[in-house]
Structure formats: structure tokens, C-alpha cells
Design a protein around this motif. Structure first.
Motif, PDB file in Angstrom:
ATOM      1  N   THR A   1      25.545  41.552  42.350  1.00 46.68           N
ATOM      2  CA  THR A   1      26.318  40.953  41.261  1.00 46.68           C
ATOM      3  C   THR A   1      25.935  39.496  40.978  1.00 46.68           C
ATOM      4  OG1 THR A   1      28.100  40.406  42.817  1.00 46.68           O
ATOM      5  CG2 THR A   1      28.318  42.460  41.596  1.00 46.68           C
TER       6      THR A   1
ATOM      7  N   ARG B   1      28.448  39.244  29.908  1.00 51.18           N
ATOM      8  CA  ARG B   1      27.603  38.637  30.928  1.00 51.18           C
ATOM      9  C   ARG B   1      26.217  39.268  31.000  1.00 51.18           C
ATOM     10  NH1 ARG B   1      28.061  36.735  36.397  1.00 51.18           N
ATOM     11  NH2 ARG B   1      25.929  36.311  37.074  1.00 51.18           N
TER      12      ARG B   1
ATOM     13  N   TYR C   1      35.222  40.098  37.392  1.00 54.21           N
ATOM     14  CA  TYR C   1      34.196  40.897  36.725  1.00 54.21           C
ATOM     15  C   TYR C   1      34.785  42.201  36.210  1.00 54.21           C
ATOM     16  CZ  TYR C   1      30.266  38.223  38.798  1.00 54.21           C
ATOM     17  OH  TYR C   1      29.379  37.260  39.160  1.00 54.21           O
TER      18      TYR C   1
ATOM     19  N   THR D   1      32.332  38.746  32.521  1.00 56.69           N
ATOM     20  CA  THR D   1      33.147  37.898  33.386  1.00 56.69           C
ATOM     21  C   THR D   1      34.514  37.784  32.734  1.00 56.69           C
ATOM     22  OG1 THR D   1      32.282  35.913  32.286  1.00 56.69           O
ATOM     23  CG2 THR D   1      31.217  36.594  34.331  1.00 56.69           C
TER      24      THR D   1
END
Length: 321
Positions: free
Chosen positions: A249, A213, A184, A198
Motif C-alpha cells: 500500500t 489515489r 484507504y 485516500t
């Protein structure tokens, strides 16, 4: 991280720096200040980091980076690096301590060979706007540079190739971070927005490829810092809107809003090694330790006379094998 006052089987280092020209080392478990380094040439401490060998605490400010020996009582710096013509906004170290990277308001990022006593600048990456932040990919081969014009530069140190991302026009990139396993990347800007990608690739000679993302409208005012937790399950963002916000997350839902009644800017943040606690630096001159799951303040670190603008934290458990 244990939060009581009992002796811990861990090496723990916690440092703060700010507008009062001082860097303070604390006992994280008690809140007691152990040592103070005075930095008279800095207008403020912009960033702090601990060298990989844990021998030095390093501070970035106007034109310089200074290193202080953690094993000596002498409060004067033992090494000084001339980092550029203006403020150094961020820096860090290659994992083995062979070289250091910096970013500054002179529109450059630099790589420094630490084998030389006072540092030798090996490479310079020039951009068209002041650099606000720099972040090294865990593969140790790509440097991410965020600038005031809103560009995120992905500088491949192997090939010298540069890719650019512009997540939002006319929005200064304030901070960029990558989680420990390199999956990430997050960035925050002066509009309070947080962008998450990502990451794929980045192995061997293959460059990292960021895939958009998520976008978070994280704060009402401009954001200052973003950090992933060591276990990569959480992301914290801090802001001039007087809050630190913690996000999950898996879906980037909000987990916790951390705000003290003093209602001051939150300049910086650092997770504990177990990802259960969070240190914050505030404009009221106090650093705080929070329980992430409850949102409660566990401890306060009082001693600075002005805003605390930077944190550095390291914790290593002793192997029981």
C-alpha cells in the motif's frame, strides 16, 4: 498466527462456504474439518461472517441470511433473516452487534435491528442496479454500497445523505473495502481494475471525503474481491483469472502472485491477524493458506464437493497483561 499444530493462546475461527450447500468450520492450524452445516435452500453461499460476540457464524444466500450457533452441535440455523426478494450479495455487522447491514440483487442495501429475534429491517437504501457489495466504514456511521452499474454509493447513516463515485463507466463494482483505520478505500470491477482512494474526514458528524489515489490494472479478467491486511500495509485482489495478487500500500507495487497449478477462480480471501498469511477460496473446492512473503502454500482445507465461494476468519490473541 502460528502455522504449526501446537496449542495456541488464541481464539481462532475459520469457516468456508460454497456451491455444495455446506458451511464448514476448520481447525486452521491442522486443516481438519470440525463441523459441517448444510444449507439446502441456498443455491450457493455468497458471503460468510462471524458475529462480533463470536457466538454465531452467518451465511448469506438466496433471499435469506442464516445464523448458526457455534456452541451447539445442532447443524440447523437458529435465526433466519428474510433479506430481500433475490440473492443477498454481501453483509456484515456493526462492531457491537447491535445491527446488521446487507446488500442484494433487489437493488437495495438494508439495516437490520438485531435486538429482534428474527430481525427487523429498520432502513432501506434503494439504488438503480443490483448491489454486489457492501462495506461499513470503521466509524460505524457510513455504509459503502457498490452496484452493477458501476456506482459506489457513500451512504451516511447519520444524515441519510448519499454521495456517488463512478470510477469507471460501464464497469460493474464487484467489491469494496476500507482498511481498519479508515484511511484507504479500494474497489475492484469486472474489468479487473482496482481503484484506491485516500479517505479524509469521517470523524464526528463530518462525512468521509474520498480522494483518488491510484488505479491498478490488477487482473486480466474480472476481479471478485479486495481486502486490506489488518496492519494496512497490504491489499489483496482476487479474480477469475485464477490468481490472488498482493499489493504493497505504500506504492501499490505487486508483492506476490498466488496461483495454484489447478488454475481455478479465486473467489475470496482473508488475511491472518498478523498480516503474514492469507486464506483463499477456490473453484476447485479447496481453501488454501499461503505465506504472503514467500508465496508458498502452507496448508490446504479439503472437504467441499464444489467451488468454495466465501471465507470468514477471526483470530484474537489472549492478553498477557
Amino acid at each position: 498466527m502460528t502455522v504449526d499444530n501446537e496449542t495456541s493462546d488464541q481464539q481462532v475461527l475459520f469457516a468456508t462456504g460454497g456451491y455444495d450447500h455446506t458451511i464448514k468450520l476448520w481447525q486452521p492450524h491442522t486443516g481438519n474439518c470440525e463441523r459441517t452445516f448444510t444449507e439446502t435452500e441456498f443455491q450457493q453461499v455468497n458471503a460468510l461472517d462471524i458475529t462480533p460476540d463470536k457466538y454465531f457464524i452467518s451465511a448469506a444466500g438466496y433471499q435469506h441470511i442464516r445464523m448458526y450457533d457455534l456452541g451447539r452441535s445442532d447443524p440447523t440455523p437458529v435465526v433466519t433473516y428474510e433479506g430481500g426478494s433475490k440473492n443477498i450479495s454481501g453483509f456484515g455487522f456493526q462492531e457491537e452487534g447491535k445491527w446488521m447491514y446487507t446488500g442484494g440483487e433487489d437493488c437495495s442495501a438494508r439495516i437490520w435491528d438485531l435486538r429482534y429475534l428474527n430481525g427487523k429491517c429498520q432502513r432501506i437504501f434503494q439504488v438503480s442496479a443490483p448491489v454486489n457489495c457492501v462495506c461499513l466504514h470503521p466509524n460505524q456511521a457510513e455504509l459503502v454500497v457498490g452496484d452493477q452499474s458501476g456506482v459506489i454509493h457513500l451512504w451516511d447513516l447519520r444524515s441519510d445523505h448519499n454521495e456517488q463515485l463512478i470510477p469507471e463507466t460501464e464497469a460493474s463494482i464487484q467489491d469494496v473495502t476500507i482498511n481498519q483505520d479508515g484511511t484507504y478505500m479500494a474497489a475492484v470491477n469486472n474489468k479487473g481494475h482496482c481503484y484506491i482512494w485516500t479517505l479524509s474526514g469521517g470523524i464526528g458528524e463530518e462525512p468521509t471525503k474520498p480522494i483518488p489515489r491510484h488505479k491498478l490494472v490488477a487482473h486480466k479478467r474480472y476481479a471478485l474481491r479486495c481486502k486490506f491486511s489488518p496492519d494496512s500495509t497490504l491489499l489483496v485482489t482476487t479474480s477469475a483469472d485464477q490468481t490472488a495478487r498482493v499489493w504493497r500500500t505504500t506504492d501499490f507495487s505487486e508483492v506476490q502472485v498466488l496461483q495454484h497449478e489447478a488454475k481455478r477462480w479465486v473467489w475470496d480471501a482473508a488475511f491472518s491477524a498478523d498480516s503474514q498469511y492469507l486464506f483463499t477460496a477456490s473453484s476447485d473446492g479447496i481453501a488454501r493458506l499461503w505465506n504472503v512473503s514467500t508465496g508458498a502454500i502452507v496448508r490446504e482445507y479439503k472437504g467441499h464437493q464444489k467451488a468454495v465461494t466465501a471465507l470468514a476468519f477471526y483470530e484474537e490473541a489472549v492478553s498477557t497483561a
